[in-house]
Motif scaffolding. Structure first.
Motif, PDB file in Angstrom:
ATOM      1  N   ARG A  60       0.847  -1.180   0.000  1.00 49.94           N
ATOM      2  CA  ARG A  60       0.000   0.000   0.000  1.00 49.94           C
ATOM      3  C   ARG A  60       0.889   1.237   0.000  1.00 49.94           C
ATOM      4  O   ARG A  60       1.948   1.247   0.624  1.00 49.94           O
ATOM      5  N   LYS A  61       0.431   2.252  -0.733  1.00 48.04           N
ATOM      6  CA  LYS A  61       1.188   3.496  -0.763  1.00 48.04           C
ATOM      7  C   LYS A  61       0.233   4.636  -0.443  1.00 48.04           C
ATOM      8  O   LYS A  61      -0.898   4.646  -0.922  1.00 48.04           O
ATOM      9  N   GLN A  62       0.684   5.560   0.375  1.00 46.68           N
ATOM     10  CA  GLN A  62      -0.144   6.717   0.680  1.00 46.68           C
ATOM     11  C   GLN A  62       0.738   7.953   0.679  1.00 46.68           C
ATOM     12  O   GLN A  62       1.811   7.963   1.288  1.00 46.68           O
ATOM     13  N   GLU A  63       0.290   8.980  -0.054  1.00 46.27           N
ATOM     14  CA  GLU A  63       1.060  10.216  -0.068  1.00 46.27           C
ATOM     15  C   GLU A  63       0.494  11.140   0.992  1.00 46.27           C
ATOM     16  O   GLU A  63      -0.716  11.300   1.119  1.00 46.27           O
ATOM     17  N   MET A  64       1.397  11.745   1.756  1.00 51.06           N
ATOM     18  CA  MET A  64       0.962  12.668   2.785  1.00 51.06           C
ATOM     19  C   MET A  64       1.715  13.969   2.586  1.00 51.06           C
ATOM     20  O   MET A  64       2.687  14.030   1.843  1.00 51.06           O
ATOM     21  N   ARG A  99       3.966   7.112   2.773  1.00 51.52           N
ATOM     22  CA  ARG A  99       3.795   5.962   3.653  1.00 51.52           C
ATOM     23  C   ARG A  99       3.723   4.714   2.790  1.00 51.52           C
ATOM     24  O   ARG A  99       2.990   4.656   1.811  1.00 51.52           O
ATOM     25  N   THR A 107       5.208  -0.872   8.284  1.00 46.80           N
ATOM     26  CA  THR A 107       4.892   0.435   7.727  1.00 46.80           C
ATOM     27  C   THR A 107       6.082   1.359   7.891  1.00 46.80           C
ATOM     28  O   THR A 107       6.636   1.468   8.984  1.00 46.80           O
TER      29      THR A 107
END
Lengths: 274, 595
Positions: A6-10, A17, A61
């Protein structure tokens, strides 16, 4: 090969992430420990402290800020892509026990590491007051998650665009004056932040733990690149740390050592753009 | 150009050849080369006979064709008309009559025999003369890269022996009946046999012979300190230079690899017997190979992302090309050995967890904790441990920065502290990374340098400076915390200490500052603590290394064995391999005894 699940841009895409499938590491890793990863065959080895772990899902993570060639390369990867090498768990885990009231201070991406530690502190039955800060609202990460696991949460931004205006040290001072039951301070973030926190807690004679992130290659005590001076003695951050008693750490030396490769980092980034 | 060319007993030669009676030369100049001409008798006819200048085949130029397997009846000197047939010495191969000529070698006239049967290639010397000639052949030097060129690249310095040089060198071996060299080898390679096979040009069989005892011949041929091991025992060394066993081993191994002759042996599996090897350095690889050959299921755990241990992170490319290590590890994998990279035993699994899944564990994690002198300024920027510097350059390939991402440390004037092989590696590496001046600072004199002579000579050739009898006292930094000099004190040698070397004593008031912008500390390594974190029951000696029984390499824990630097402290590749082999044998005995 380790898959990015999973990839999440913050923070406007400057902080990323990743949840990485690493079942063996996930079984073993504890709060405060880190992994070293190498993106591809020509990549460098970089240490990243783990922000969270899912034992059942077998993922770890990591949350990192894009600052140079390797982190930029990491950002270019998406879910489903692979990272060549992930090795861990490395370093000593954070010493977690029930002490009473704990103040946990996180700045920038330090909040990610703090998250893992606070979770463990909370599980151990401590009353956790978290103070997290960032430059501005958009740069703040994990406030919801931190809210969930902290007994009290204070949010600070430099420009006042979210929470209170000011530095994380401001509410710390207030808490120290107001509460006499604080037993431990955990500070993770930029060197300058940890240094300032330590200055305050030193006066109040409060035990303070910090997590350091010096330059490293192997992470197993073999290279000695991660030397830090703690209480006048040279320690290897990778095997003796990464957590140390903050008042003993020579932050000035650490800051200078961390700037050793500024020129090469710039060259490397320019080379990759070209 | 040499005036001889020896292939063991088969003499190929451009030597002058003389009649044994009148001492007139048989050599006749013809066009571009010498031929050797006789008068011969064959089927009662006189004829001229010309022998090839190599003395190994008859090239007949006569009106009478000689048939295969016919024996010449007589061979006559054209000057004195006397027969040169020697009735006392028939051919050793076919028993036909032979002729004697005199050849000159090393300004000595030596009788030399030629079989007169057409098609038989035998010719030879008497044993005593053969020995004389062998003793006269000088030790063959390996061709090397030019001194000025090589400091600008990371390619290997010696090119290795050519086939001709290898034959000549192998020809020097006296084939002792009780060979001492074998005792000098920690893994007891059958040295005389493999050398003999070289002289017979059976290079593939020579390689097989070495592989019986040593799975890393190409590595050992390069990095073993042969001058202290096999070559130190060679009887030729008593009067002259010993046979270059290491160079020959390297020649055979390179031949085998380049010709793709490496064969995977057939292995009979022992069911349900599993052994874990911790660390993929030379000791671990040897132990793994031996146990795999015996039929065990072997898994090697390596902490780094590449297997090979010190062979890949420590020894530089120009001394041991990484492709060689890769080839050896590929061989192991093909044999069925499993390799788990990125697995740190102590953190990812404990030794006890390994014992749940494996019948035995071998620990060969090496001595990987860099030592410092604990003097002022060691944490200044651009002060590195040798480990860090070499790991960056070798394992992470920083010398190809920015193509590879790991930053290459930059130093113009480099000070290397220490006098061992690692110090030489550091010095020569930094020179290739662009330093303009590199100085080795060592507290004893040149005689006590622990590095191999070959390495010291190479360093000197490349222009490395040596500040001997000098010890650093502190490092001096500039205002932004970068090192700018090292303050040293001169030393003198006192009484010998427990190591037998004379103890260095500082000369008071002799302090001086050496200006430099990079310091590499190469004063040795200690035991890495990681594996002990989760195995506190492993007994350790007073220096922190694992305690083992030297006969079996067994530790204080049952089914756990150890060897290499983590037992002995910093030592050599081949010693670690010897320990790995001892442990493999002990593990085999132990696990078979169980049934």
């Amino acid at each position: 090969m380790f898959e990015i699940v999973r990839k999440q841009e913050m923070a406007k895409g400057t902080i990323i992430r990743f949840d990485i499938a690493a079942p063996k590491i996930a079984q073993k890793i504890l709060a405060g420990q880190f992994v070293i990863l190498r993106v591809n065959e020509t990549g460098e080895r970089i240490p990243i402290t783990v922000a969270d772990v899912d034992k059942f899902g077998g993922t770890i993570t990591i949350i990192f800020q894009v600052v140079g060639k390797t982190t930029a390369l990491l950002r270019s990867l998406d879910a489903g892509h692979f990272i060549k090498d992930v090795v861990g768990p490395l370093g000593k885990p954070a010493h977690v026990e029930k002490v009473g009231t704990v103040i946990a201070i996180g700045g920038g991406t330090g909040i990610a590491i703090l998250h893992h530690v606070v979770k463990a502190m909370k599980d151990a039955g401590n009353f956790v007051i978290s103070i997290i800060g960032a430059r501005e609202k958009d740069m703040l990460i994990l406030q919801d998650e931190m809210n969930l696991i902290s007994d009290e949460l204070v949010i600070m931004t430099d420009d006042g665009s979210f929470g209170q205006r000011g530095f994380v040290t401001d509410p710390l001072k207030k808490y120290i004056q107001e509460r006499s039951d604080i037993k431990l301070v955990y500070a993770i973030g930029p060197i300058i932040m940890m240094k300032n926190v330590c200055k305050i807690t030193d006066k109040a004679n409060l035990k303070t733990m910090v997590s350091l992130n010096p330059v490293m290659i192997d992470g197993t005590g073999m290279c000695g690149g991660c030397r830090v001076k703690v209480a006048g003695r040279t320690q290897f951050c990778c095997v003796d740390g990464p957590d140390f008693i903050g008042h003993d750490v020579d932050f000035d030396e650490l800051e200078k050592r961390n700037s050793m490769y500024l020129k090469q980092e710039k060259d490397s980034l320019l080379f990759s753009i070209r | 150009m040499l005036d001889y060319d020896v292939k063991y007993l088969k003499f190929k030669t451009y030597l002058n050849t003389y009649c044994p009676h009148c001492h007139n030369s048989f050599n006749v100049k013809q066009k571009d080369h010498d031929v050797i001409a006789f008068k011969a008798k064959y089927k009662n006819q006189d004829m001229d006979l010309k022998l090839s200048p190599y003395l190994d085949v008859f090239e007949v130029e006569s009106s009478v064709p000689i048939e295969q397997d016919d024996v010449l009846e007589d061979l006559i000197c054209p000057s004195c008309k006397k027969s040169i047939i020697d009735h006392n010495r028939p051919c050793e191969e076919c028993g036909s009559q032979s002729a004697q000529v005199i050849i000159s070698a090393y300004s000595k006239l030596i009788p030399f025999f030629i079989c007169l049967k057409y098609g038989c290639e035998w010719h030879g010397l008497t044993k005593a003369d053969e020995r004389t000639i062998k003793l006269k052949i000088p030790r063959q030097e390996m061709p090397e890269q030019d001194q000025k060129l090589r400091v600008q690249n990371f390619m290997e310095v010696p090119y290795g022996l050519t086939t001709e040089l290898a034959l000549l060198e192998a020809g020097r071996c006296l084939q002792c009946k009780t060979p001492k060299c074998v005792d000098g080898c920690p893994v007891n390679i059958d040295i005389p046999t493999f050398v003999r096979l070289i002289t017979e040009e059976k290079f593939d069989e020579a390689a097989k012979k070495i592989r019986e005892r040593n799975i890393l011949p190409a590595v050992c041929g390069r990095v073993c300190p042969q001058e202290d091991q096999c070559e130190s025992k060679c009887v030729l060394g008593l009067r002259d230079n010993p046979v270059a066993i290491g160079n020959l081993e390297r020649f055979v191994a390179d031949y085998e690899r380049k010709m793709d002759l490496v064969k995977i042996p057939a292995i009979k599996k022992i069911p349900n017997k599993r052994v874990a090897i911790v660390g993929s350095g030379p000791g671990g690889l040897t132990c793994a190979a031996d146990l795999t050959l015996l039929g065990y299921s072997v898994t090697i755990f390596e902490a780094l992302h590449q297997a090979g241990g010190v062979l890949v992170y420590g020894i530089p490319e120009f001394r041991l090309p990484k492709s060689i290590v890769d080839a050896e590890i590929e061989y192991l994998k093909k044999m069925g050995c499993k390799l788990e990279l990125n697995s740190i035993i102590g953190n990812l699994y404990t030794v006890d967890e390994l014992l749940e899944n494996f019948n035995a564990v071998y620990i060969g994690v090496g001595a990987g904790l860099p030592q410092f002198m604990n003097i002022e300024g060691e944490n200044l920027n651009n002060v590195f441990s040798a480990n860090e510097y070499l790991t960056r350059i070798n394992l992470m390939k920083a010398y190809r920065f920015p193509e590879y991402d790991t930053p290459k440390p930059i130093g113009n004037r480099v000070a290397v502290i220490g006098g061992g092989n690692v110090a030489m590696d550091c010095a020569r590496t930094s020179l290739r990374c662009g330093a303009s001046e590199v100085t080795i600072i060592y507290r004893r004199s040149r005689k006590e340098l622990p590095a191999r002579e070959e390495e010291v000579v190479h360093a000197e050739q490349e222009g490395i400076k040596f500040k001997l009898l000098t010890n650093p006292v502190r490092y001096i930094g500039n205002d932004i915390n970068w090192v700018k000099g090292v303050e040293c004190v001169s030393m003198q040698l006192g009484e010998p200490d427990e190591s037998g070397r004379r103890r260095p004593i500082p000369i008071e008031g002799s302090n001086f500052v050496y200006d430099c912008d990079m310091v590499l500390v190469a004063i040795g390594n200690g035991p890495n603590p990681v594996i002990f974190n989760t195995a506190p029951d492993l007994e350790r000696n007073k220096w922190g290394y694992i305690k083992v029984d030297p006969d079996t390499m067994r530790t204080s824990k049952e089914f756990v064995y150890g060897g290499g630097d983590i037992v002995t402290g910093s030592a050599t590749v081949i010693q670690a391999m010897g320990a790995g082999r001892t442990a493999a044998n002990a593990i085999h005995k132990k696990l078979m005894g169980e049934n």
